[in-house]
Design a protein around this motif. Sequence first.
Motif, PDB file in Angstrom:
ATOM      1  N   GLY A  19      26.696   2.089   0.191  1.00  0.00           N
ATOM      2  CA  GLY A  19      25.881   1.005   0.457  1.00  0.00           C
ATOM      3  C   GLY A  19      26.729   1.054   2.376  1.00  0.00           C
ATOM      4  O   GLY A  19      27.624   1.852   2.362  1.00  0.00           O
ATOM      5  N   LEU A  20      26.397   0.188   2.875  1.00  0.00           N
ATOM      6  CA  LEU A  20      26.889  -0.233   4.266  1.00  0.00           C
ATOM      7  C   LEU A  20      28.400  -0.805   4.493  1.00  0.00           C
ATOM      8  O   LEU A  20      29.535   0.131   5.383  1.00  0.00           O
ATOM      9  CB  LEU A  20      25.954  -1.517   5.329  1.00  0.00           C
ATOM     10  N   ALA A  21      28.563  -1.571   3.859  1.00  0.00           N
ATOM     11  CA  ALA A  21      30.345  -2.359   3.971  1.00  0.00           C
ATOM     12  C   ALA A  21      31.287  -1.148   2.899  1.00  0.00           C
ATOM     13  O   ALA A  21      32.624  -1.115   3.793  1.00  0.00           O
ATOM     14  CB  ALA A  21      30.031  -3.076   2.692  1.00  0.00           C
ATOM     15  N   ASP A  22      30.169   0.116   2.245  1.00  0.00           N
ATOM     16  CA  ASP A  22      30.980   0.885   1.731  1.00  0.00           C
ATOM     17  C   ASP A  22      31.284   2.275   3.224  1.00  0.00           C
ATOM     18  O   ASP A  22      32.735   2.637   3.178  1.00  0.00           O
ATOM     19  CB  ASP A  22      30.380   2.239   1.027  1.00  0.00           C
ATOM     20  N   LEU A  23      30.319   2.472   3.399  1.00  0.00           N
ATOM     21  CA  LEU A  23      30.234   3.168   4.749  1.00  0.00           C
ATOM     22  C   LEU A  23      31.541   2.500   5.989  1.00  0.00           C
ATOM     23  O   LEU A  23      31.710   3.523   6.913  1.00  0.00           O
ATOM     24  CB  LEU A  23      29.394   3.261   5.134  1.00  0.00           C
ATOM     25  N   LEU A  24      31.428   1.279   6.271  1.00  0.00           N
ATOM     26  CA  LEU A  24      32.283   0.745   7.357  1.00  0.00           C
ATOM     27  C   LEU A  24      33.763   0.437   7.055  1.00  0.00           C
ATOM     28  O   LEU A  24      34.843   0.906   7.659  1.00  0.00           O
ATOM     29  CB  LEU A  24      31.944  -0.811   7.448  1.00  0.00           C
ATOM     30  N   ARG A  25      34.298   0.337   5.162  1.00  0.00           N
ATOM     31  CA  ARG A  25      35.414   0.519   4.981  1.00  0.00           C
ATOM     32  C   ARG A  25      36.270   2.237   5.250  1.00  0.00           C
ATOM     33  O   ARG A  25      36.841   2.577   5.764  1.00  0.00           O
ATOM     34  CB  ARG A  25      35.571  -0.056   4.062  1.00  0.00           C
ATOM     35  N   ASP A  26      34.762   3.195   4.511  1.00  0.00           N
ATOM     36  CA  ASP A  26      35.420   4.400   4.904  1.00  0.00           C
ATOM     37  C   ASP A  26      34.404   5.463   5.378  1.00  0.00           C
ATOM     38  O   ASP A  26      32.578   5.403   4.769  1.00  0.00           O
ATOM     39  CB  ASP A  26      35.525   4.412   3.181  1.00  0.00           C
ATOM     40  N   GLU A  84      36.270   8.826  22.956  1.00  0.00           N
ATOM     41  CA  GLU A  84      34.949   8.448  24.008  1.00  0.00           C
ATOM     42  C   GLU A  84      33.762   7.868  22.912  1.00  0.00           C
ATOM     43  O   GLU A  84      32.974   6.934  22.855  1.00  0.00           O
ATOM     44  CB  GLU A  84      34.104   8.995  25.615  1.00  0.00           C
ATOM     45  N   ALA A  85      33.662   8.922  22.134  1.00  0.00           N
ATOM     46  CA  ALA A  85      32.845   8.671  20.912  1.00  0.00           C
ATOM     47  C   ALA A  85      32.695   7.879  20.077  1.00  0.00           C
ATOM     48  O   ALA A  85      32.103   7.171  19.495  1.00  0.00           O
ATOM     49  CB  ALA A  85      32.305  10.225  20.562  1.00  0.00           C
ATOM     50  N   LEU A  86      33.857   7.432  19.671  1.00  0.00           N
ATOM     51  CA  LEU A  86      34.685   6.679  18.933  1.00  0.00           C
ATOM     52  C   LEU A  86      34.822   5.297  18.944  1.00  0.00           C
ATOM     53  O   LEU A  86      33.964   3.982  18.647  1.00  0.00           O
ATOM     54  CB  LEU A  86      36.240   7.293  18.281  1.00  0.00           C
ATOM     55  N   GLN A  87      35.255   5.318  20.110  1.00  0.00           N
ATOM     56  CA  GLN A  87      34.927   3.908  21.535  1.00  0.00           C
ATOM     57  C   GLN A  87      33.850   2.804  21.476  1.00  0.00           C
ATOM     58  O   GLN A  87      33.256   2.267  20.943  1.00  0.00           O
ATOM     59  CB  GLN A  87      35.390   4.126  22.799  1.00  0.00           C
ATOM     60  N   TRP A  88      32.286   4.563  21.687  1.00  0.00           N
ATOM     61  CA  TRP A  88      31.018   4.135  21.288  1.00  0.00           C
ATOM     62  C   TRP A  88      30.465   3.227  19.909  1.00  0.00           C
ATOM     63  O   TRP A  88      29.654   2.285  20.833  1.00  0.00           O
ATOM     64  CB  TRP A  88      30.119   5.346  21.825  1.00  0.00           C
ATOM     65  N   LEU A  89      31.000   4.083  18.975  1.00  0.00           N
ATOM     66  CA  LEU A  89      30.614   3.631  17.997  1.00  0.00           C
ATOM     67  C   LEU A  89      31.257   2.311  17.480  1.00  0.00           C
ATOM     68  O   LEU A  89      30.348   1.265  16.666  1.00  0.00           O
ATOM     69  CB  LEU A  89      31.030   4.586  16.486  1.00  0.00           C
ATOM     70  N   LEU A  90      32.369   1.662  18.094  1.00  0.00           N
ATOM     71  CA  LEU A  90      33.357   0.730  17.157  1.00  0.00           C
ATOM     72  C   LEU A  90      31.653  -0.508  17.862  1.00  0.00           C
ATOM     73  O   LEU A  90      31.758  -1.469  17.603  1.00  0.00           O
ATOM     74  CB  LEU A  90      33.771   0.441  17.995  1.00  0.00           C
ATOM     75  N   LYS A  91      31.218  -0.193  19.106  1.00  0.00           N
ATOM     76  CA  LYS A  91      31.229  -0.964  19.820  1.00  0.00           C
ATOM     77  C   LYS A  91      29.778  -1.588  19.780  1.00  0.00           C
ATOM     78  O   LYS A  91      28.590  -2.176  19.976  1.00  0.00           O
ATOM     79  CB  LYS A  91      30.510  -0.209  21.544  1.00  0.00           C
ATOM     80  N   ARG A  92      28.878  -0.327  19.122  1.00  0.00           N
ATOM     81  CA  ARG A  92      27.757  -0.294  18.512  1.00  0.00           C
ATOM     82  C   ARG A  92      27.250  -0.993  16.596  1.00  0.00           C
ATOM     83  O   ARG A  92      26.466  -1.334  17.053  1.00  0.00           O
ATOM     84  CB  ARG A  92      26.991   1.105  18.319  1.00  0.00           C
ATOM     85  N   TYR A  93      27.689  -0.494  16.796  1.00  0.00           N
ATOM     86  CA  TYR A  93      28.268  -1.335  15.446  1.00  0.00           C
ATOM     87  C   TYR A  93      29.164  -2.765  15.477  1.00  0.00           C
ATOM     88  O   TYR A  93      30.931  -2.254  14.625  1.00  0.00           O
ATOM     89  CB  TYR A  93      28.711  -0.319  14.198  1.00  0.00           C
ATOM     90  N   PRO A  94      28.890  -3.716  15.501  1.00  0.00           N
ATOM     91  CA  PRO A  94      29.801  -4.715  15.123  1.00  0.00           C
ATOM     92  C   PRO A  94      30.437  -5.103  13.940  1.00  0.00           C
ATOM     93  O   PRO A  94      31.109  -6.126  13.829  1.00  0.00           O
ATOM     94  CB  PRO A  94      29.364  -5.802  15.723  1.00  0.00           C
ATOM     95  N   GLU A  95      29.786  -4.949  13.046  1.00  0.00           N
ATOM     96  CA  GLU A  95      29.819  -5.363  11.744  1.00  0.00           C
ATOM     97  C   GLU A  95      31.669  -4.579  11.301  1.00  0.00           C
ATOM     98  O   GLU A  95      31.552  -5.011  10.410  1.00  0.00           O
ATOM     99  CB  GLU A  95      29.186  -4.336  11.076  1.00  0.00           C
ATOM    100  N   PHE A  96      32.119  -3.888  12.348  1.00  0.00           N
ATOM    101  CA  PHE A  96      33.103  -3.591  11.849  1.00  0.00           C
ATOM    102  C   PHE A  96      34.356  -4.535  12.145  1.00  0.00           C
ATOM    103  O   PHE A  96      35.500  -4.449  11.284  1.00  0.00           O
ATOM    104  CB  PHE A  96      33.874  -2.349  13.061  1.00  0.00           C
ATOM    105  N   ALA A  97      34.181  -5.494  12.804  1.00  0.00           N
ATOM    106  CA  ALA A  97      35.173  -6.566  12.653  1.00  0.00           C
ATOM    107  C   ALA A  97      35.343  -7.420  11.073  1.00  0.00           C
ATOM    108  O   ALA A  97      36.142  -7.885  11.958  1.00  0.00           O
ATOM    109  CB  ALA A  97      34.863  -7.113  14.139  1.00  0.00           C
TER     110      ALA A  97
END
Length: 316
Positions: free
Chosen positions: A151-158, A233-246
Amino acid sequence: MGPAHPGRGAQAVTPTVSVVVPTRDRPELLRAAVRAILDQDHPAPIEVVVVYDQSEPDGSLAALSRPERSVRVIRNERTPGLAGARNSGTLAADGELIAFCDDDDEWLPGKLAAQVAALAAAPEAEFVSCGIRVSYDGHTVDRVLDKDRVGLADLLRDRMTELHPSTFVIRAAALRDGFGLVDEEIPGSYAEDYEFLLRAARSAPLVNLRTPYVLVRWHKRSYFAQRWDTISEALQWLLKRYPEFAGQPAGEARVAGQIAFARAASGDRRGAVRWARHTLRRNPREPRAYLALAVAGRVVRADAVLRSLHRRGRGI
């Protein structure tokens, strides 16, 4: 490609499959990848769509076609890079299922049959993956995810690097009318596969098979091997695109630690220290922060760290 053919059972219908293979300057490995796809046991048509990205197409690949196994060669007419190439192939494909395979990887026997059966057994699912067999510098390591659903939570963690693009099989309708194509805005197409997984998992849990059905080659010719600025640059873009990481501190720390390592490997000591501090605030146990600080302090070289990890089938 025509309609799907009846399967072995009277009630079964076996879907047609299109396999998108982006390629760039790897002619020998590409032919091995295509042949491994054509050799798959599948009772319906398979088409291989080879997409040449920033390189001259080789039309002779079409000669590899067989009955109910076709090879088409096209150019990437979209954004240069993996994302645009995969989307060019997806939009040109005719199959009811779309699969991806990188040009330096090989499908192992039974891969497609097992994944098609898994989707048939889970009509609510849109996406199925499987394990990988990583080959690097003479070493081979099996990487198999110990999960049947992701699921999404699994992929946010790892990141779950076992979920490799060359394992993806997806319902074409989900790509065209559901969670969508590969995102072409990611800098340099780096981590486009991870973003794609996150978006797919938002739509429906991913099905996973606990068997290594794909040989994945890691080697020094990797397109991203030394593109540290693009990676950062790409990984910083990803963190901004997915605020769920917070909401997933360990997951955010993992990505931040990768950024710290990329900054250190590129020679940006100040940036590496800044991102390492951010990483440790989110998760003091995140090892990537300490590796980044070691590289920034010239205690160890970045390439030495990567070689050690790759021999164990791991990455940063």
